[in-house]
Scaffold this motif. Structure first.
Motif, PDB file in Angstrom:
ATOM      1  N   GLY A  54       0.817  -1.207   0.000  1.00  0.00           N
ATOM      2  CA  GLY A  54       0.000   0.000   0.000  1.00  0.00           C
ATOM      3  C   GLY A  54       0.853   1.261   0.000  1.00  0.00           C
ATOM      4  N   ARG A  55       1.944   1.238   0.755  1.00  0.00           N
ATOM      5  CA  ARG A  55       2.846   2.398   0.783  1.00  0.00           C
ATOM      6  C   ARG A  55       3.499   2.604  -0.577  1.00  0.00           C
ATOM      7  N   ASN A  56       3.869   1.523  -1.238  1.00  0.00           N
ATOM      8  CA  ASN A  56       4.447   1.648  -2.576  1.00  0.00           C
ATOM      9  C   ASN A  56       3.445   2.250  -3.551  1.00  0.00           C
ATOM     10  N   ARG A  57       2.174   1.853  -3.423  1.00  0.00           N
ATOM     11  CA  ARG A  57       1.138   2.431  -4.284  1.00  0.00           C
ATOM     12  C   ARG A  57       0.943   3.914  -3.965  1.00  0.00           C
ATOM     13  N   PHE A  58       1.048   4.261  -2.670  1.00  0.00           N
ATOM     14  CA  PHE A  58       0.911   5.666  -2.264  1.00  0.00           C
ATOM     15  C   PHE A  58       2.009   6.499  -2.915  1.00  0.00           C
ATOM     16  N   PHE A  59       3.252   6.004  -2.861  1.00  0.00           N
ATOM     17  CA  PHE A  59       4.364   6.699  -3.518  1.00  0.00           C
ATOM     18  C   PHE A  59       4.098   6.836  -5.020  1.00  0.00           C
ATOM     19  N   ALA A  60       3.583   5.778  -5.635  1.00  0.00           N
ATOM     20  CA  ALA A  60       3.330   5.799  -7.072  1.00  0.00           C
ATOM     21  C   ALA A  60       2.268   6.833  -7.429  1.00  0.00           C
ATOM     22  N   VAL A  61       1.174   6.870  -6.655  1.00  0.00           N
ATOM     23  CA  VAL A  61       0.103   7.838  -6.914  1.00  0.00           C
ATOM     24  C   VAL A  61       0.614   9.264  -6.725  1.00  0.00           C
ATOM     25  N   LEU A  62       1.377   9.484  -5.663  1.00  0.00           N
ATOM     26  CA  LEU A  62       1.912  10.816  -5.399  1.00  0.00           C
ATOM     27  C   LEU A  62       2.855  11.251  -6.523  1.00  0.00           C
ATOM     28  N   THR A  63       3.639  10.322  -7.031  1.00  0.00           N
ATOM     29  CA  THR A  63       4.550  10.626  -8.133  1.00  0.00           C
ATOM     30  C   THR A  63       3.779  11.003  -9.390  1.00  0.00           C
ATOM     31  N   VAL A  64       2.716  10.264  -9.691  1.00  0.00           N
ATOM     32  CA  VAL A  64       1.882  10.580 -10.857  1.00  0.00           C
ATOM     33  C   VAL A  64       1.267  11.970 -10.704  1.00  0.00           C
ATOM     34  N   LEU A  65       0.794  12.300  -9.501  1.00  0.00           N
ATOM     35  CA  LEU A  65       0.215  13.616  -9.265  1.00  0.00           C
ATOM     36  C   LEU A  65       1.253  14.725  -9.453  1.00  0.00           C
ATOM     37  N   LEU A  66       2.478  14.473  -8.998  1.00  0.00           N
ATOM     38  CA  LEU A  66       3.554  15.447  -9.197  1.00  0.00           C
ATOM     39  C   LEU A  66       3.829  15.670 -10.681  1.00  0.00           C
ATOM     40  N   LEU A  67       3.902  14.580 -11.431  1.00  0.00           N
ATOM     41  CA  LEU A  67       4.161  14.690 -12.863  1.00  0.00           C
ATOM     42  C   LEU A  67       3.021  15.410 -13.577  1.00  0.00           C
ATOM     43  N   LEU A  68       1.786  15.069 -13.232  1.00  0.00           N
ATOM     44  CA  LEU A  68       0.637  15.732 -13.844  1.00  0.00           C
ATOM     45  C   LEU A  68       0.634  17.224 -13.523  1.00  0.00           C
ATOM     46  N   ASP A  69       0.990  17.551 -12.291  1.00  0.00           N
ATOM     47  CA  ASP A  69       1.055  18.950 -11.872  1.00  0.00           C
ATOM     48  C   ASP A  69       2.105  19.700 -12.698  1.00  0.00           C
ATOM     49  N   GLU A  70       3.251  19.074 -12.896  1.00  0.00           N
ATOM     50  CA  GLU A  70       4.315  19.698 -13.680  1.00  0.00           C
ATOM     51  C   GLU A  70       3.893  19.873 -15.140  1.00  0.00           C
ATOM     52  N   PHE A  71       3.276  18.847 -15.713  1.00  0.00           N
ATOM     53  CA  PHE A  71       2.846  18.948 -17.111  1.00  0.00           C
ATOM     54  C   PHE A  71       1.700  19.939 -17.272  1.00  0.00           C
ATOM     55  N   ALA A  72       0.884  20.102 -16.229  1.00  0.00           N
ATOM     56  CA  ALA A  72      -0.183  21.107 -16.261  1.00  0.00           C
ATOM     57  C   ALA A  72       0.425  22.504 -16.392  1.00  0.00           C
ATOM     58  N   LYS A  73       1.565  22.721 -15.741  1.00  0.00           N
ATOM     59  CA  LYS A  73       2.260  24.004 -15.859  1.00  0.00           C
ATOM     60  C   LYS A  73       2.624  24.280 -17.310  1.00  0.00           C
ATOM     61  N   TYR A  74       3.166  23.267 -17.985  1.00  0.00           N
ATOM     62  CA  TYR A  74       3.523  23.446 -19.397  1.00  0.00           C
ATOM     63  C   TYR A  74       2.282  23.731 -20.235  1.00  0.00           C
ATOM     64  N   ALA A  75       1.216  22.999 -19.960  1.00  0.00           N
ATOM     65  CA  ALA A  75      -0.016  23.159 -20.742  1.00  0.00           C
ATOM     66  C   ALA A  75      -0.587  24.567 -20.567  1.00  0.00           C
ATOM     67  N   ILE A  76      -0.590  25.070 -19.328  1.00  0.00           N
ATOM     68  CA  ILE A  76      -1.108  26.414 -19.071  1.00  0.00           C
ATOM     69  C   ILE A  76      -0.252  27.458 -19.784  1.00  0.00           C
ATOM     70  N   ALA A  77       1.069  27.304 -19.676  1.00  0.00           N
ATOM     71  CA  ALA A  77       1.973  28.275 -20.294  1.00  0.00           C
ATOM     72  C   ALA A  77       1.822  28.292 -21.812  1.00  0.00           C
ATOM     73  N   ILE A  78       1.730  27.111 -22.410  1.00  0.00           N
ATOM     74  CA  ILE A  78       1.602  27.032 -23.868  1.00  0.00           C
ATOM     75  C   ILE A  78       0.211  27.495 -24.298  1.00  0.00           C
ATOM     76  N   GLY A  79      -0.813  27.069 -23.557  1.00  0.00           N
ATOM     77  CA  GLY A  79      -2.189  27.419 -23.917  1.00  0.00           C
ATOM     78  C   GLY A  79      -2.493  28.896 -23.807  1.00  0.00           C
ATOM     79  N   THR A  80      -1.784  29.609 -22.933  1.00  0.00           N
ATOM     80  CA  THR A  80      -2.011  31.044 -22.757  1.00  0.00           C
ATOM     81  C   THR A  80      -0.946  31.881 -23.480  1.00  0.00           C
ATOM     82  N   ASN A  81      -0.140  31.225 -24.296  1.00  0.00           N
ATOM     83  CA  ASN A  81       0.912  31.911 -25.055  1.00  0.00           C
ATOM     84  C   ASN A  81       1.877  32.679 -24.154  1.00  0.00           C
TER      85      ASN A  81
END
Length: 249
Positions: A54-81
């Motif tokens: 369960g702890r390994n899954r928690f780390f995995a989910v948290l890592t995915v959320l971190l990556l999604l958060d980072e990619f959201a930054k790129y999407a916002i920056a590109i989408g708003t020029n």
């Protein structure tokens, strides 16, 4: 609403020059810090009740959320020029996201040490003296900056909750890893006019402004190693004392 959810710094400045969503340590900031602390505390409570799988899954989910958060930054920056070189993942906190990914996949102690010694204090300082308060709270980039730093504090705290014991004996390797990244980035900043690792400008950060007052605006970064030594001393003395006590017992 005065500002669009997608407004960048230039758009906010054009509407209200000198705008700040909150001042450091005012009531709003204290509430936000308390909310971050509650989120991290609850995450630790949940994490400690989990099995190893369960702890390994928690780390995995948290890592995915971190990556999604980072990619959201790129999407916002590109989408708003509003994309610029400064959005490249070369700030220490962005690099730490990928260190979290590597740790999730490998569980290497050296990566855990990197996250404890660099990610944890860096993310804590970012939350205590944020530079994104020049954007409205209900703004895409503001929410990204706040959420990603909360998770970057949470991740190494969970590593500690999982039983990891930091050791100052690994710090020489951490310094080598840090230098291997920071030295090239210093020259990248010169080339692109960016401020990765805050090596070029203080960005009105109170901690860096303090160093600028001592070393000068041009050479404030020379105080960063001294600051790191002070922080590491405070972070590692308790672990060294605990290890000595355990050895004697």
């Amino acid at each position: 609403m005065k500002f669009s959810f997608w407004a960048d710094r230039d758009a906010v400045e054009a509407v209200e020059p000198g705008y700040l969503a909150f001042h450091h340590f005012d009531g709003t900031h204290i509430v936000l810090l308390a909310l971050a602390a509650v989120i991290i505390f609850c995450a630790v409570l949940i994490f400690r009740r989990l099995s190893t799988a369960g702890r390994n899954r928690f780390f995995a989910v948290l890592t995915v959320l971190l990556l999604l958060d980072e990619f959201a930054k790129y999407a916002i920056a590109i989408g708003t020029n509003s994309w610029s070189w400064s959005y490249l993942p070369l700030h220490l906190c962005s690099i730490n996201i990928f260190v979290c990914l590597a740790y999730t996949l490998t569980k290497k102690d050296l990566l855990a040490e990197f996250l404890y010694s660099l990610c944890l204090p860096g993310a804590v300082v970012a939350l205590i003296v944020p530079t994104w308060n020049d954007l409205p709270i209900l703004n895409g980039m503001h929410l990204h900056s706040a959420s990603v730093h909360i998770m970057l504090v949470m991740y190494p705290v969970l590593i500690l909750a999982n039983g990891f014991c930091p050791s100052f004996r690994r710090l020489p390797k951490i310094l080598c890893m840090l230098a291997a990244v920071a030295v090239p980035i210093y020259f990248v900043n010169k080339w692109l006019g960016t401020n990765f690792f805050f090596l070029a400008r203080t960005e009105n950060n109170p901690v860096l402004e303090m160093l600028a007052a001592v070393f000068g605006e041009k050479y404030f970064f020379l105080g960063l190693p001294l600051l790191l030594i002070i922080v590491w001393t405070l972070m590692y003395i308790p672990w060294a004392l605990a290890a000595r006590k355990k050895a004697k017992a």
